[in-house]
Design an enzyme around this catalytic site. Structure first.
Site, PDB file in Angstrom:
ATOM      1  N   ASN A 209     -29.009  52.391 -18.654  1.00 51.79           N
ATOM      2  CA  ASN A 209     -28.503  53.516 -17.853  1.00 51.79           C
ATOM      3  C   ASN A 209     -28.187  54.682 -18.784  1.00 51.79           C
ATOM      4  OD1 ASN A 209     -25.697  53.161 -18.845  1.00 51.79           O
ATOM      5  ND2 ASN A 209     -25.888  51.221 -17.752  1.00 51.79           N
ATOM      6  N   ASP A 278     -26.195  46.564 -14.205  1.00 50.67           N
ATOM      7  CA  ASP A 278     -25.862  45.648 -13.118  1.00 50.67           C
ATOM      8  C   ASP A 278     -26.879  44.517 -12.974  1.00 50.67           C
ATOM      9  OD1 ASP A 278     -23.463  46.700 -12.258  1.00 50.67           O
ATOM     10  OD2 ASP A 278     -24.450  48.270 -11.093  1.00 50.67           O
ATOM     11  N   LYS A 288     -46.047  41.690 -23.541  1.00 50.53           N
ATOM     12  CA  LYS A 288     -45.696  43.006 -23.027  1.00 50.53           C
ATOM     13  C   LYS A 288     -46.197  43.116 -21.590  1.00 50.53           C
ATOM     14  CE  LYS A 288     -47.159  45.511 -26.644  1.00 50.53           C
ATOM     15  NZ  LYS A 288     -47.534  46.816 -27.194  1.00 50.53           N
ATOM     16  N   PHE A 323     -13.388  51.116 -15.227  1.00 54.34           N
ATOM     17  CA  PHE A 323     -13.873  52.428 -14.807  1.00 54.34           C
ATOM     18  C   PHE A 323     -14.689  52.249 -13.530  1.00 54.34           C
ATOM     19  CE2 PHE A 323     -13.373  55.913 -17.928  1.00 54.34           C
ATOM     20  CZ  PHE A 323     -12.560  55.249 -18.829  1.00 54.34           C
ATOM     21  N   LYS A 337     -12.363  48.186  -6.104  1.00 54.85           N
ATOM     22  CA  LYS A 337     -12.629  47.491  -7.380  1.00 54.85           C
ATOM     23  C   LYS A 337     -11.327  47.092  -8.066  1.00 54.85           C
ATOM     24  CE  LYS A 337     -17.143  49.541  -8.065  1.00 54.85           C
ATOM     25  NZ  LYS A 337     -17.975  50.533  -8.716  1.00 54.85           N
ATOM     26  N   LYS A 341     -11.121  43.120  -8.575  1.00 52.56           N
ATOM     27  CA  LYS A 341     -11.261  42.628  -9.945  1.00 52.56           C
ATOM     28  C   LYS A 341      -9.903  42.358 -10.613  1.00 52.56           C
ATOM     29  CE  LYS A 341     -15.724  44.982 -10.538  1.00 52.56           C
ATOM     30  NZ  LYS A 341     -16.786  45.335 -11.497  1.00 52.56           N
TER      31      LYS A 341
END
Ligand code: CTP
Length: 395
Positions: A209, A278, A288, A323, A337, A341
């Site tokens: 990301n 994720d 490959k 975060f 969250k 969590k």
């Protein structure tokens, strides 16, 4: 960050004296007041005018300068200083300081300094390795001096070895470590994660990301500046490992999980600032992936949720902070969250507001705990980091 602090910079007669100009400039940029005292020999390598231009203050060279009263001046500078740094420090000046010889403005002023003192030695390798010099360094340590290790490399004399003056940025890091923040986190162990993770598809390609790691690195650095013992578990980033922080490099979410969980039991605070990928491929292909095969379908699976695991295995008294990066319903999703969590705090980070997000040096966040919601205005990531740490400490 050094606003309101006065630094006394001593410059002595080494070819590295020119690098002291860069240090003076860095200190000014951090908004410190800088007073420079040079030895006569240093003035052979670089002119006082350079420092006067950079600092806006008179640069003092000799005790017997007739333009001002020296007895008062040397004590006055010593009293004002929050920190004294000698860079570069020659074998000669280190020897004088170790044995209480005060025969010029610099050594006289340093004798009168009660503030923390730091020296960055610079000299030829043979001089540095000379047992007399080593004994003097030992003596200075016993008197409370902080001594930086000289760098290793090609020296001005052509020799290769230890003796290079540490880079101005490194010296600045030492000064900031001493002065930038109150040591409110002394005695605390803090683990921070940062950066993206990379999930391999094959030996060449990976899923990742846009995280740059800047927010997590700022947290690690500020926590160390506030006196904490900091471990930074970092995915691949282009950033330099922060000084005074133990950095553990990892690549994939699995390695981050491993690195974090094997250290988590001894942490007072854990802050997951990493943007963990994720998903990962169910199987990493040995070959490959052929570009031509447009019908290729990747079987993906979720990565282990590190933060959730930490929430479910929290140590008594441990504080856990995550975060939430969201594009919509920011606060609602973040609050979910926080609860799901088992976190003590979540930092809600909008990806849509100007000045917020991955790449920049600023951020706009809301700190959410079970009791309150604290929106912070646009500020640097370092300032955001200080707010997060202060809030956690107050809980
Ligand atoms: N996180 C984690 N392990 C993962 C995914 C996320 O520890 N496998 C942590 C992140 O470091 C962050 C927090 O969980 O502190 C929230 O991450 P985010 O990606 O916003 O949330 P997810 O729980 O992955 O949910 P979603 O992506 O569906 O919003």
């Amino acid at each position: 960050m050094l606003k309101g602090k006065t630094i006394l910079l001593g410059v002595t007669g080494s070819i590295a004296a020119y690098k002291a100009a860069a240090l003076a400039s860095l200190l000014k940029k951090r908004q410190a007041r800088v007073h420079v005292i040079m030895t006569k020999n240093a003035a052979q390598f670089i002119t006082p005018l350079t420092f006067e231009e950079l600092t806006g203050n008179r640069c003092v060279v000799d005790t017997f300068d007739r333009n001002f009263t020296y007895q008062v001046e040397h004590v006055a500078l010593a009293k004002q200083a929050d920190l004294a740094v000698i860079a570069p420090a020659t074998a000669n000046v280190l020897g004088k300081l170790a044995w209480g010889i005060a025969d010029d403005m610099l050594t006289t002023t340093l004798m009168a300094c009660r503030c923390p003192k730091l020296a960055a030695p610079a000299m030829n390798t043979a001089m540095y390795e000379n047992p007399v010099l080593q004994d003097n360094l030992q003596r200075l340590k016993e008197y409370g001096w902080q001594l930086m290790e000289p760098g290793v490399g090609r020296l001005a004399c052509g020799d290769v070895g230890a003796g290079k003056m540490p880079e101005p940025e490194e010296i600045l890091a030492y000064i900031e470590q001493e002065l930038a923040y109150e040591k409110t986190l002394a005695g605390k162990n803090i683990l921070v994660t940062a950066g993206p993770t990379q999930e391999a598809l094959d030996p060449v390609r990976y899923i990742t990301n846009h995280s740059t790691g800047k927010m997590g690195y700022a947290l690690a650095r500020v926590a160390a500046l506030k006196g904490a013992r900091v471990t930074l578990v970092s995915g691949p980033t282009a950033l330099k490992a922060p000084e005074f922080v133990e950095t553990v490099p990892v690549t994939a979410a699995r390695e981050m999980f491993q690195a974090v969980t094997e250290r988590s039991a001894r942490q007072d605070m854990i802050i997951m600032a990493a943007a963990v990928a994720d998903y990962r491929p169910r199987q990493v292909s040995d070959e490959k992936i052929k570009k031509k095969d447009s019908s290729l379908e990747l079987a993906l699976e979720k990565t282990d949720d590190i933060l959730k695991y930490l929430g479910e295995h929290k140590q008594p008294g441990q504080l856990l902070c995550g975060f939430a990066m969201e594009t919509q319903n920011l606060l609602r999703n973040a609050r979910e969250k926080l609860v799901n969590k088992h976190l003590d705090m979540i930092v809600a980070n909008s990806l849509k507001v100007a000045g917020a997000g991955f790449a920049g040096d600023t951020n706009v966040v809301t700190l959410i705990t079970n009791r309150e919601e604290l929106p912070l205005e646009l500020m640097t990531k370092e300032e955001v980091a200080a707010h997060i740490l202060d809030k956690l400490l107050s809980m």
